[in-house]
Every structure is written in structure tokens, then in C-alpha cells.
Motif scaffolding. Structure first.
Motif, PDB file in Angstrom:
ATOM      1  N   TYR A  82      -4.462  23.203 -10.553  1.00 48.92           N
ATOM      2  CA  TYR A  82      -5.287  23.376 -11.748  1.00 48.92           C
ATOM      3  C   TYR A  82      -4.834  22.483 -12.879  1.00 48.92           C
ATOM      4  N   GLU A  83      -5.801  22.163 -13.748  1.00 45.84           N
ATOM      5  CA  GLU A  83      -5.465  21.534 -15.015  1.00 45.84           C
ATOM      6  C   GLU A  83      -5.975  22.445 -16.122  1.00 45.84           C
ATOM      7  N   ARG A  84      -5.204  22.530 -17.182  1.00 44.96           N
ATOM      8  CA  ARG A  84      -5.591  23.347 -18.333  1.00 44.96           C
ATOM      9  C   ARG A  84      -6.323  22.449 -19.316  1.00 44.96           C
ATOM     10  N   ILE A  85      -7.563  22.826 -19.616  1.00 42.31           N
ATOM     11  CA  ILE A  85      -8.388  22.031 -20.522  1.00 42.31           C
ATOM     12  C   ILE A  85      -8.928  22.931 -21.640  1.00 42.31           C
ATOM     13  N   THR A  86      -9.419  22.307 -22.693  1.00 42.46           N
ATOM     14  CA  THR A  86     -10.025  23.031 -23.804  1.00 42.46           C
ATOM     15  C   THR A  86     -11.536  23.050 -23.630  1.00 42.46           C
ATOM     16  N   VAL A  87     -12.112  24.245 -23.783  1.00 43.53           N
ATOM     17  CA  VAL A  87     -13.553  24.438 -23.617  1.00 43.53           C
ATOM     18  C   VAL A  87     -14.074  25.341 -24.736  1.00 43.53           C
ATOM     19  N   ASP A  88     -15.394  25.409 -24.854  1.00 39.24           N
ATOM     20  CA  ASP A  88     -16.029  26.346 -25.779  1.00 39.24           C
ATOM     21  C   ASP A  88     -16.370  27.624 -25.029  1.00 39.24           C
ATOM     22  N   ILE A  89     -15.983  28.752 -25.591  1.00 42.73           N
ATOM     23  CA  ILE A  89     -16.253  30.072 -25.031  1.00 42.73           C
ATOM     24  C   ILE A  89     -17.136  30.830 -26.012  1.00 42.73           C
ATOM     25  N   VAL A  90     -18.183  31.440 -25.492  1.00 38.41           N
ATOM     26  CA  VAL A  90     -19.070  32.246 -26.319  1.00 38.41           C
ATOM     27  C   VAL A  90     -18.655  33.709 -26.172  1.00 38.41           C
ATOM     28  N   THR A  91     -18.274  34.323 -27.301  1.00 44.81           N
ATOM     29  CA  THR A  91     -17.948  35.752 -27.316  1.00 44.81           C
ATOM     30  C   THR A  91     -19.141  36.499 -27.906  1.00 44.81           C
ATOM     31  N   HIS A  92     -19.014  37.797 -28.052  1.00 42.07           N
ATOM     32  CA  HIS A  92     -20.129  38.570 -28.609  1.00 42.07           C
ATOM     33  C   HIS A  92     -20.385  38.263 -30.080  1.00 42.07           C
ATOM     34  N   THR A  93     -19.432  37.616 -30.756  1.00 38.22           N
ATOM     35  CA  THR A  93     -19.611  37.353 -32.184  1.00 38.22           C
ATOM     36  C   THR A  93     -19.579  35.878 -32.575  1.00 38.22           C
ATOM     37  N   GLN A  94     -19.037  35.014 -31.706  1.00 44.59           N
ATOM     38  CA  GLN A  94     -18.870  33.614 -32.112  1.00 44.59           C
ATOM     39  C   GLN A  94     -18.597  32.717 -30.911  1.00 44.59           C
ATOM     40  N   THR A  95     -18.576  31.422 -31.164  1.00 46.22           N
ATOM     41  CA  THR A  95     -18.131  30.438 -30.180  1.00 46.22           C
ATOM     42  C   THR A  95     -16.763  29.942 -30.633  1.00 46.22           C
ATOM     43  N   ILE A  96     -15.807  29.988 -29.704  1.00 45.64           N
ATOM     44  CA  ILE A  96     -14.445  29.570 -30.028  1.00 45.64           C
ATOM     45  C   ILE A  96     -13.957  28.559 -29.001  1.00 45.64           C
TER      46      ILE A  96
ATOM     47  N   MET B 261       0.353  27.955 -30.220  1.00 45.62           N
ATOM     48  CA  MET B 261      -0.426  29.077 -29.741  1.00 45.62           C
ATOM     49  C   MET B 261      -1.826  28.607 -29.360  1.00 45.62           C
ATOM     50  N   ALA B 262      -2.382  29.251 -28.354  1.00 46.30           N
ATOM     51  CA  ALA B 262      -3.723  28.888 -27.893  1.00 46.30           C
ATOM     52  C   ALA B 262      -4.450  30.141 -27.426  1.00 46.30           C
ATOM     53  N   HIS B 263      -5.769  30.109 -27.520  1.00 47.52           N
ATOM     54  CA  HIS B 263      -6.583  31.143 -26.888  1.00 47.52           C
ATOM     55  C   HIS B 263      -6.695  30.743 -25.415  1.00 47.52           C
ATOM     56  N   ILE B 264      -6.600  31.722 -24.531  1.00 47.34           N
ATOM     57  CA  ILE B 264      -6.678  31.454 -23.091  1.00 47.34           C
ATOM     58  C   ILE B 264      -7.857  32.223 -22.513  1.00 47.34           C
ATOM     59  N   PHE B 265      -8.773  31.500 -21.844  1.00 45.60           N
ATOM     60  CA  PHE B 265      -9.904  32.132 -21.160  1.00 45.60           C
ATOM     61  C   PHE B 265      -9.538  32.341 -19.699  1.00 45.60           C
ATOM     62  N   THR B 266      -9.657  33.580 -19.244  1.00 46.68           N
ATOM     63  CA  THR B 266      -9.341  33.916 -17.850  1.00 46.68           C
ATOM     64  C   THR B 266     -10.616  34.369 -17.165  1.00 46.68           C
ATOM     65  N   TYR B 267     -10.722  34.079 -15.866  1.00 52.47           N
ATOM     66  CA  TYR B 267     -11.966  34.352 -15.140  1.00 52.47           C
ATOM     67  C   TYR B 267     -11.726  34.961 -13.762  1.00 52.47           C
ATOM     68  N   GLY B 268     -10.481  35.256 -13.444  1.00 49.07           N
ATOM     69  CA  GLY B 268     -10.143  35.782 -12.120  1.00 49.07           C
ATOM     70  C   GLY B 268      -9.101  36.864 -12.214  1.00 49.07           C
ATOM     71  N   SER B 269      -8.039  36.737 -11.441  1.00 51.01           N
ATOM     72  CA  SER B 269      -7.003  37.772 -11.390  1.00 51.01           C
ATOM     73  C   SER B 269      -6.404  38.074 -12.761  1.00 51.01           C
ATOM     74  N   LEU B 270      -6.300  37.066 -13.624  1.00 47.74           N
ATOM     75  CA  LEU B 270      -5.684  37.268 -14.942  1.00 47.74           C
ATOM     76  C   LEU B 270      -6.558  38.057 -15.908  1.00 47.74           C
ATOM     77  N   MET B 271      -7.806  38.322 -15.554  1.00 48.07           N
ATOM     78  CA  MET B 271      -8.669  39.177 -16.373  1.00 48.07           C
ATOM     79  C   MET B 271      -8.218  40.633 -16.288  1.00 48.07           C
ATOM     80  N   PHE B 272      -7.443  40.939 -15.272  1.00 44.79           N
ATOM     81  CA  PHE B 272      -7.065  42.322 -14.991  1.00 44.79           C
ATOM     82  C   PHE B 272      -5.671  42.606 -15.528  1.00 44.79           C
ATOM     83  N   ASP B 273      -5.578  43.667 -16.315  1.00 41.18           N
ATOM     84  CA  ASP B 273      -4.340  44.039 -16.986  1.00 41.18           C
ATOM     85  C   ASP B 273      -3.129  44.124 -16.055  1.00 41.18           C
ATOM     86  N   PRO B 274      -3.234  44.718 -14.861  1.00 43.60           N
ATOM     87  CA  PRO B 274      -2.056  44.795 -13.998  1.00 43.60           C
ATOM     88  C   PRO B 274      -1.474  43.422 -13.627  1.00 43.60           C
ATOM     89  N   VAL B 275      -2.327  42.413 -13.536  1.00 39.48           N
ATOM     90  CA  VAL B 275      -1.842  41.062 -13.226  1.00 39.48           C
ATOM     91  C   VAL B 275      -1.344  40.394 -14.507  1.00 39.48           C
TER      92      VAL B 275
END
Length: 133
Positions: free
Chosen positions: A78-92, A1-15
Motif C-alpha cells: 500500500y501507499e498512503r495518499i491524501t484524498v477528500d472524504i465526505v462526512t455527514h457535515t463536511q468534506t475533509i 498529525m493526520a486524519h486517517i480514512f479506514t475502509y476495512g479491518s481498521l474500521m472495527f474497534d477491536p482491530v
């Protein structure tokens, strides 16, 4: 399992919901040191290393099965890589799909607009990707 950060079409529920099988909790997040731009003659964006920030959505604990589906959806550009994401409560740590340098020629200098995609681009996107999603 992995957390996935989306920034385009996948941010939208219908997609997102047309692709994945699982139900995932999600939150807004920010990816630093990357830029998001339009793809020439397309409704979706790409990201690449740059001195900017990209806002998006993080989906938590995405199954291996759904990650494989997302890999297939994103394709060879595309290549899938691991990055740090800042959320409203933490960095993951999360996985994100980054444009491979070999394909930088598809980048349009125009910044991608979530609002424009939601208003006009999503309908076209869903119609053009009917066969996959």
C-alpha cells in the motif's frame, strides 16, 4: 498529525485499538472514485481508483507515532495518499492506504462486506495477525 480514512479491518474497534496507542474521535465518511474489493484468500479488502464509492471511518488527528504503526501494519503493498472524504457535515482531507498497482494481482472481483467481516472474518483476522497486533 493526520486524519486517517479506514475502509476495512481498521474500521472495527477491536482491530483499531490493538494497533494504535491514542484515543481518537471518529466519524463515518465516503471516498468517491475508488472501489473496495476482497483480497484473494483473505478477510480484508483493498481499494483502488475506479468509478465507485467506498464507505468507511475517519479517525481525526492521528499522531505521527500511530501513523508510523499503521504504515508498518499496512506494509509494502500500500501507499498512503491524501484524498477528500465526505462526512455527514463536511468534506475533509485525510490519508488513506491504497493498493499499489504492482500488486493488483491480489484483487478478487468480489465486493468486500462489512457485515461478513464483523460476523466471521474479524475473528480469523485477529487470530492470523496475533503476532503484529
Amino acid at each position: 498529525m493526520a486524519h486517517i480514512f479506514t475502509y476495512g479491518s481498521l474500521m472495527f474497534d477491536p482491530v483499531w485499538r490493538k494497533l494504535v496507542k491514542g484515543n481518537y474521535s471518529a466519524t463515518k465518511g465516503v471516498l468517491f472514485d475508488y472501489a473496495r474489493r476482497c483480497v484473494k484468500e483473505e478477510d480484508y479488502p483493498v481499494i483502488f481508483k475506479a468509478n465507485e464509492k467506498v464507505k468507511g471511518v475517519v479517525y481525526y488527528d492521528v499522531s505521527d507515532e500511530d501513523t508510523t504503526i499503521l504504515d508498518d501494519f499496512e506494509g509494502e503493498f500500500y501507499e498512503r495518499i491524501t484524498v477528500d472524504i465526505v462526512t455527514h457535515t463536511q468534506t475533509i482531507q485525510a490519508e488513506v492506504y491504497v493498493l499499489k498497482e504492482a500488486y493488483f494481482s491480489i484483487i478478487d472481483d468480489t465486493p468486500w462486506s462489512e457485515e461478513a467481516f464483523e460476523k466471521e472474518g474479524m475473528r480469523r483476522f485477529l487470530e492470523s495477525y496475533k503476532g503484529f497486533i
